[in-house]
Write an enzyme that holds these catalytic residues in place. Structure first.
Site, PDB file in Angstrom:
ATOM      1  N   SER A 106      -6.321   1.353  -1.020  1.00 20.60           N
ATOM      2  CA  SER A 106      -6.302   0.113  -0.968  1.00 20.60           C
ATOM      3  C   SER A 106      -5.958  -0.615   0.220  1.00 20.60           C
ATOM      4  O   SER A 106      -6.858  -0.470   1.233  1.00 20.60           O
ATOM      5  CB  SER A 106      -4.994  -0.321  -2.191  1.00 20.60           C
ATOM      6  N   HIS A 131     -10.559  -0.909  -3.537  1.00 22.60           N
ATOM      7  CA  HIS A 131     -10.611  -1.713  -4.719  1.00 22.60           C
ATOM      8  C   HIS A 131     -10.597  -3.080  -4.485  1.00 22.60           C
ATOM      9  O   HIS A 131     -10.051  -3.424  -3.363  1.00 22.60           O
ATOM     10  CB  HIS A 131      -9.879  -0.877  -5.831  1.00 22.60           C
TER      11      HIS A 131
END
Length: 202
Positions: A106, A131
């Site tokens: 992330s 993501h």
């Protein structure tokens, strides 16, 4: 009763250095900071971001022409905290070389990719995950709509920046960040998130 941070600080090793004036002891992270090494470990949040930013600024003031090495082992976290670190990395004069140890997921992966081109690395068994930013706001419908719009704006901005850092087309990044997308160190190189897999010091 000891809290978690007391226990953690008690577990940080101390190193002793011989100087002309005698012995000097440092915690291991302060000693590594002298070598221009910063550790970004754990959840990316405001307090941690402030410490990383302070270390980056300190090392810039010490030697504006020497590289800084940012070692990352993080599951990600707050976008705003991560952006404070990212913006400082881009703003300061020294090149920031990034190294993934363990995982960079992330916001951790975003910061890994944000290092100086040609100086971004993974260790061989590290994992990288990209993501889209996570939502989770609760409240009145009108407030939820405001937050949804904000998250969408952040998502688009992060995708554009990731496309710039990786060299991937924007539509590829948009597709690949739609769900959790895990990569090995080699796959992270192929994608353009990092420039090499380091097995041994050169």
């Amino acid at each position: 009763m000891h809290n978690a941070s007391d226990i953690q600080s008690a577990l940080v090793p101390m190193v002793i250095e011989q100087t002309a004036k005698g012995e000097r002891s440092y915690d291991i992270y302060s000693r590594l900071l002298k070598e221009r090494i910063i550790f970004l470990v754990g959840q990316v949040e405001e307090h941690m971001a402030n410490l990383i930013v302070a270390q980056l600024l300190f090392l810039e003031s010490e030697s504006p022409d020497k590289d800084i090495f940012l070692y990352i082992n993080s599951p990600g976290g707050s976008v705003t905290a991560g952006m404070a670190i990212y913006d400082t990395m881009q703003f300061i004069k020294p090149n920031v070389s990034t190294v993934c140890i363990g995982q960079a997921a992330s916001m951790g992966a975003f910061l890994l990719a944000g290092g100086e081109k040609g100086k971004r690395h993974c260790l061989p068994n590290s994992r990288v995950m990209i993501h889209q930013p996570l939502g989770g706001f609760q409240g009145q419908a009108s407030d939820i709509a405001i937050h949804a719009k904000e998250i969408l704006g952040i998502k688009n901005k992060l995708n554009q920046m990731l496309a710039e850092h990786t060299g991937q087309p924007l539509e590829v990044v948009e597709r690949d960040t739609d769900r959790d997308n895990f990569m090995s160190a080699t796959q992270a190189v192929e994608y353009g998130l990092v420039d090499s897999v380091m097995t041994k010091r050169g």
